[in-house]
Motif scaffolding. Structure first.
Motif, PDB file in Angstrom:
ATOM      1  N   GLY A 181     -64.489 -11.502 -31.238  1.00 46.77           N
ATOM      2  CA  GLY A 181     -64.082 -10.110 -31.256  1.00 46.77           C
ATOM      3  C   GLY A 181     -62.769  -9.943 -31.981  1.00 46.77           C
ATOM      4  O   GLY A 181     -62.275 -10.853 -32.649  1.00 46.77           O
ATOM      5  N   TRP A 182     -62.180  -8.790 -31.809  1.00 48.90           N
ATOM      6  CA  TRP A 182     -60.960  -8.430 -32.502  1.00 48.90           C
ATOM      7  C   TRP A 182     -59.811  -9.371 -32.136  1.00 48.90           C
ATOM      8  O   TRP A 182     -59.510  -9.571 -30.961  1.00 48.90           O
ATOM      9  N   GLY A 183     -59.231  -9.987 -33.145  1.00 48.87           N
ATOM     10  CA  GLY A 183     -58.037 -10.804 -32.961  1.00 48.87           C
ATOM     11  C   GLY A 183     -58.276 -12.234 -32.542  1.00 48.87           C
ATOM     12  O   GLY A 183     -57.324 -12.961 -32.255  1.00 48.87           O
ATOM     13  N   HIS A 184     -59.529 -12.689 -32.522  1.00 50.17           N
ATOM     14  CA  HIS A 184     -59.804 -14.077 -32.142  1.00 50.17           C
ATOM     15  C   HIS A 184     -59.495 -15.010 -33.307  1.00 50.17           C
ATOM     16  O   HIS A 184     -59.665 -14.648 -34.474  1.00 50.17           O
ATOM     17  N   THR A 185     -59.031 -16.203 -32.979  1.00 51.82           N
ATOM     18  CA  THR A 185     -58.757 -17.213 -33.994  1.00 51.82           C
ATOM     19  C   THR A 185     -59.489 -18.502 -33.634  1.00 51.82           C
ATOM     20  O   THR A 185     -59.660 -18.829 -32.463  1.00 51.82           O
ATOM     21  N   ILE A 186     -59.898 -19.206 -34.679  1.00 54.37           N
ATOM     22  CA  ILE A 186     -60.488 -20.539 -34.530  1.00 54.37           C
ATOM     23  C   ILE A 186     -59.766 -21.436 -35.522  1.00 54.37           C
ATOM     24  O   ILE A 186     -59.908 -21.291 -36.739  1.00 54.37           O
ATOM     25  N   HIS A 187     -58.946 -22.348 -34.985  1.00 53.69           N
ATOM     26  CA  HIS A 187     -58.158 -23.246 -35.828  1.00 53.69           C
ATOM     27  C   HIS A 187     -59.010 -24.441 -36.219  1.00 53.69           C
ATOM     28  O   HIS A 187     -59.560 -25.115 -35.357  1.00 53.69           O
ATOM     29  N   LEU A 188     -59.115 -24.700 -37.517  1.00 51.32           N
ATOM     30  CA  LEU A 188     -60.027 -25.732 -38.012  1.00 51.32           C
ATOM     31  C   LEU A 188     -59.355 -26.795 -38.876  1.00 51.32           C
ATOM     32  O   LEU A 188     -59.996 -27.762 -39.228  1.00 51.32           O
ATOM     33  N   HIS A 189     -58.155 -26.635 -39.259  1.00 44.92           N
ATOM     34  CA  HIS A 189     -57.408 -27.524 -40.150  1.00 44.92           C
ATOM     35  C   HIS A 189     -57.713 -27.202 -41.602  1.00 44.92           C
ATOM     36  O   HIS A 189     -57.094 -26.327 -42.149  1.00 44.92           O
ATOM     37  N   ASN A 190     -58.647 -27.868 -42.248  1.00 49.61           N
ATOM     38  CA  ASN A 190     -58.923 -27.625 -43.669  1.00 49.61           C
ATOM     39  C   ASN A 190     -60.141 -26.738 -43.819  1.00 49.61           C
ATOM     40  O   ASN A 190     -61.256 -27.157 -43.556  1.00 49.61           O
TER      41      ASN A 190
END
Length: 176
Positions: A90-99
């Motif tokens: 949803g709005w404002g979600h982040t998924i940190h993946l590196h590269n």
């Protein structure tokens, strides 16, 4: 390919619509199939979050390398259903993946309501549920840390200060 679905995974595809087909000055990549399964909204869902959605990314018309972007669209479209327990984007979600992309500082997926006004309205309905678009844009490590510390509105302020483009710029430098 970033994600190779098996028979149990949601079958999410990605379609490309060139500028001359949409009348917009950019191309559009959009997931399809994500909205067939409702996402599991929880108490953190915003009023603007919908349980059925598709991912959308805007690209410069001259962009020639679309496969990696399309794979991120497909992967993000399946992400909520690959979690245990299932979740939602949803709005404002982040998924940190590196590269995320080769030779790029971008490391994190950020989901927002589209900044294209026409794409903020429900696209259609499925089984009585509105289906909306989730705009997928990308952050650097520094921007991700800034967002975690200061919230999504602070990132949006940075986007405004730096005239963040509608279209993906995989070579974009950090605003922080």
């Amino acid at each position: 390919m970033l994600w190779e679905p098996n028979e149990e995974d949601p079958q999410v595809g990605c379609a490309y619509f060139p500028a001359d087909k949409t009348g917009r000055p950019w191309g559009t990549l959009c997931s399809y199939g994500m909205s067939l399964t409702p996402m599991a909204l929880d108490e953190q869902a915003e009023d603007t979050d919908t349980k059925r959605a598709e991912i959308i990314v805007y690209v410069n018309e001259g962009e020639t390398e679309l496969d990696d972007i399309a794979n991120w669209v497909r992967w993000a479209g399946a992400f909520p259903f690959l979690q245990e327990p299932q979740t939602f984007l949803g709005w404002g979600h982040t998924i940190h993946l590196h590269n995320v992309f080769e030779h790029s500082e971008l490391t994190t997926l950020l989901t927002l309501s589209s900044i294209v006004t026409a794409d903020n309205e429900p696209a259609f309905q499925l089984e009585g549920d509105d289906v909306g678009f989730i705009w997928l844009t990308f952050l650097t490590d520094a921007e991700y840390a800034f967002k975690k510390e200061n919230g999504v509105n602070a990132i949006l302020d940075l986007f405004g200060e730096h005239q963040h483009p509608v279209t993906l710029d995989r070579g974009r430098k950090s605003y922080v």
